[in-house]
Enzyme design. Sequence first.
Site, PDB file in Angstrom:
ATOM      1  N   LYS A 194     -16.775  32.054 -22.055  1.00 50.82           N
ATOM      2  CA  LYS A 194     -18.053  32.057 -20.997  1.00 50.82           C
ATOM      3  C   LYS A 194     -18.770  30.693 -21.114  1.00 50.82           C
ATOM      4  CE  LYS A 194     -18.199  37.068 -22.233  1.00 50.82           C
ATOM      5  NZ  LYS A 194     -19.103  38.295 -22.735  1.00 50.82           N
ATOM      6  N   ARG A 250      -8.410  41.096 -29.144  1.00 49.65           N
ATOM      7  CA  ARG A 250      -9.731  41.758 -29.487  1.00 49.65           C
ATOM      8  C   ARG A 250      -9.940  41.518 -30.842  1.00 49.65           C
ATOM      9  NH1 ARG A 250     -13.337  43.590 -25.482  1.00 49.65           N
ATOM     10  NH2 ARG A 250     -14.079  45.143 -27.001  1.00 49.65           N
ATOM     11  N   ASN A 309     -22.025  35.433 -26.439  1.00 50.97           N
ATOM     12  CA  ASN A 309     -21.074  35.643 -27.356  1.00 50.97           C
ATOM     13  C   ASN A 309     -19.640  35.053 -27.141  1.00 50.97           C
ATOM     14  OD1 ASN A 309     -20.257  37.227 -25.392  1.00 50.97           O
ATOM     15  ND2 ASN A 309     -20.228  39.254 -26.524  1.00 50.97           N
ATOM     16  N   GLU A 316      -8.286  43.232 -14.715  1.00 52.11           N
ATOM     17  CA  GLU A 316      -9.066  42.193 -14.726  1.00 52.11           C
ATOM     18  C   GLU A 316      -8.132  40.957 -14.236  1.00 52.11           C
ATOM     19  OE1 GLU A 316     -12.290  43.500 -17.977  1.00 52.11           O
ATOM     20  OE2 GLU A 316     -10.713  41.991 -18.506  1.00 52.11           O
TER      21      GLU A 316
HETATM   22  P1  IDP Z   1     -17.109  43.076 -24.951  1.00 54.22           P
HETATM   23  O1  IDP Z   1     -17.337  42.124 -24.317  1.00 54.22           O
HETATM   24  O2  IDP Z   1     -16.777  42.844 -26.416  1.00 54.22           O
HETATM   25  O3  IDP Z   1     -15.840  44.202 -24.351  1.00 54.22           O
HETATM   26  P2  IDP Z   1     -18.745  44.953 -23.554  1.00 54.22           P
HETATM   27  O4  IDP Z   1     -19.551  46.223 -24.228  1.00 54.22           O
HETATM   28  O5  IDP Z   1     -17.816  45.349 -22.595  1.00 54.22           O
HETATM   29  O6  IDP Z   1     -18.517  44.238 -24.832  1.00 54.22           O
HETATM   30  O7  IDP Z   1     -20.181  44.220 -22.616  1.00 54.22           O
HETATM   31  C1  IDP Z   1     -19.542  43.232 -21.968  1.00 54.22           C
HETATM   32  C2  IDP Z   1     -20.454  42.008 -22.298  1.00 54.22           C
HETATM   33  O8  IDP Z   1     -21.827  42.547 -21.917  1.00 54.22           O
HETATM   34  C3  IDP Z   1     -20.710  41.613 -23.696  1.00 54.22           C
HETATM   35  O9  IDP Z   1     -19.563  40.776 -24.212  1.00 54.22           O
HETATM   36  C4  IDP Z   1     -22.137  40.752 -23.715  1.00 54.22           C
HETATM   37  O10 IDP Z   1     -21.798  39.367 -23.242  1.00 54.22           O
HETATM   38  C5  IDP Z   1     -22.850  41.494 -22.678  1.00 54.22           C
HETATM   39  N1  IDP Z   1     -23.624  42.747 -23.423  1.00 54.22           N
HETATM   40  C6  IDP Z   1     -23.163  43.884 -24.044  1.00 54.22           C
HETATM   41  N2  IDP Z   1     -24.233  44.595 -24.608  1.00 54.22           N
HETATM   42  C7  IDP Z   1     -25.121  43.753 -24.335  1.00 54.22           C
HETATM   43  C8  IDP Z   1     -26.770  43.811 -24.794  1.00 54.22           C
HETATM   44  O11 IDP Z   1     -26.990  45.074 -25.569  1.00 54.22           O
HETATM   45  N3  IDP Z   1     -27.311  42.987 -24.461  1.00 54.22           N
HETATM   46  C9  IDP Z   1     -26.945  42.022 -23.954  1.00 54.22           C
HETATM   47  N4  IDP Z   1     -25.662  41.609 -23.497  1.00 54.22           N
HETATM   48  C10 IDP Z   1     -24.901  42.547 -23.844  1.00 54.22           C
HETATM   49 MG    MG Z   2     -15.739  44.885 -22.458  1.00 55.30          MG
END
Ligand code: IDP
Ligand code: MG
Length: 149
Positions: A9, A85, A112, A126
């Site tokens: 990212k 993952r 992240n 994707e």
């Molecule tokens: P993942 O990336 O670990 O699969 P997901 O739940 O699919 O996590 O969420 C996608 C992305 O959205 C996360 O990687 C993060 O960048 C963002 N995200 C998820 N939850 C939050 C939140 O509560 N606050 C801000 N950003 C979030």
């Molecule tokens: Mg995800």
Amino acid sequence: MDRTFLMVKPDGVQRSLVGDIIARFEKKGLKMVAGRFERLPEERVMQHYAEHVAKPFFPGLKAYIMSGPCFLMVWEGKDVVAITRAMIGATNPREAAPGTIRGDFALEIGMNVIHGSDSDATAEREIAIHFQPDELAEYRRIDEPFLYE
Ligand code: IDP
Ligand code: MG
């Protein structure tokens, strides 16, 4: 062979982590079969994060993902989705174990560093959003006989 979609990212690109991140997957024995450096257009951000568009954090997520270039990749390997993952770690870097990418390189859930597909079906979806089939290279790693028994 199984495939997944991984994306460094904008924070990972700005912080010069692309090389370190690629090196982790290479050393694990996984195979990169496509890579592209680009700033994502809005249309593909909406498709990519379709499951999150209605969530309160989506406007911030969209602004973050479009804030600069990303490095998009397709990787191959047996069980590559589960392996990557696990190597990426928990969504919230504060909960991500040391040794994982998010555990080692990030502090906040909103920055992240890396995306990874969460299932084979998600990976297929994707990859199709971001790459044309003819962009995926077919080749063998010369060390494959020493990676798979
Ligand atoms: P993942 O990336 O670990 O699969 P997901 O739940 O699919 O996590 O969420 C996608 C992305 O959205 C996360 O990687 C993060 O960048 C963002 N995200 C998820 N939850 C939050 C939140 O509560 N606050 C801000 N950003 C979030
Ligand atoms: Mg995800």
